[in-house]
Design a protein around this motif. Sequence first.
Motif, short mmCIF file in Angstrom:
data_model
loop_
_atom_site.label_atom_id
_atom_site.label_comp_id
_atom_site.label_asym_id
_atom_site.label_seq_id
_atom_site.Cartn_x
_atom_site.Cartn_y
_atom_site.Cartn_z
N MET A 11 -55.73 51.59 103.10
CA MET A 11 -56.99 51.10 103.65
C MET A 11 -57.13 49.61 103.40
O MET A 11 -56.67 49.10 102.40
N LEU A 12 -57.81 48.96 104.28
CA LEU A 12 -58.06 47.53 104.14
C LEU A 12 -59.08 47.28 103.03
O LEU A 12 -59.95 48.09 102.79
N ASP A 13 -58.92 46.12 102.38
CA ASP A 13 -59.88 45.75 101.34
C ASP A 13 -61.20 45.32 101.95
O ASP A 13 -62.23 45.40 101.31
N THR A 14 -61.15 44.83 103.16
CA THR A 14 -62.37 44.32 103.79
C THR A 14 -62.64 45.06 105.09
O THR A 14 -61.78 45.70 105.67
N LYS A 15 -63.86 44.89 105.53
CA LYS A 15 -64.32 45.50 106.77
C LYS A 15 -63.57 44.92 107.97
O LYS A 15 -63.21 43.76 107.99
N ILE A 16 -63.35 45.77 108.96
CA ILE A 16 -62.76 45.33 110.24
C ILE A 16 -63.92 44.94 111.15
O ILE A 16 -64.87 45.70 111.33
N ASN A 17 -63.82 43.76 111.71
CA ASN A 17 -64.83 43.31 112.68
C ASN A 17 -64.29 43.52 114.08
O ASN A 17 -63.23 42.99 114.42
N LEU A 18 -65.03 44.31 114.85
CA LEU A 18 -64.64 44.67 116.20
C LEU A 18 -65.66 44.12 117.19
O LEU A 18 -66.86 44.32 117.02
N LEU A 19 -65.18 43.40 118.20
CA LEU A 19 -66.03 42.92 119.28
C LEU A 19 -65.62 43.67 120.55
O LEU A 19 -64.45 43.64 120.94
N VAL A 20 -66.60 44.34 121.16
CA VAL A 20 -66.36 45.06 122.41
C VAL A 20 -67.14 44.33 123.50
O VAL A 20 -68.35 44.11 123.37
N ILE A 21 -66.45 43.97 124.57
CA ILE A 21 -67.07 43.26 125.69
C ILE A 21 -67.02 44.19 126.90
O ILE A 21 -65.96 44.40 127.49
N ASP A 22 -68.17 44.77 127.24
CA ASP A 22 -68.25 45.75 128.31
C ASP A 22 -69.70 45.84 128.76
O ASP A 22 -70.61 45.88 127.93
N ASP A 23 -69.91 45.89 130.06
CA ASP A 23 -71.27 45.95 130.59
C ASP A 23 -71.77 47.37 130.81
O ASP A 23 -72.90 47.57 131.24
#
Length: 136
Positions: free
Chosen positions: A1-13
């Motif tokens: 597991m990652l030590d830090t949070k995963i930042n996800l950007l979703v671009i969808d209308d």
Amino acid sequence: MLDTKINLLVIDDDDINIFIIKKIVEKTGFDIEMVSKSNGQLAIDYLKDAISRGATLPHLILIDINMPVMNGWEFVEAYQQLGIAKPVDLYILSSSVYENDIEKTKSYSAVRGFISKPLSIERLTELIKALEAKRS
């Protein structure tokens, strides 16, 4: 597991697609913070603001092609002009079945691949595990 949070950007209308992706994110079991923007221009503005504040940028960006104001291709072109030094994993996430869209994906150095909608838990898990491997 990652030590830090995963930042996800979703671009969808499409609100339904956003809802589905949120549910998929919850089911992966990873610590993911998801932000969604309904067009490429709002996403570019979001990224510019994050850069100016020194905030953490997304680790993963999923981009639809067909959107109002600024479509996915226009977003990728504008994104490449931002000059972000740390590479971000960008993927086109589209329901397009046109071979030229899939091929066009390969013409952008910033884009890592094409994913056909709908996004699956398995596919998102693969993307997160690939990020995990790069960051460790």
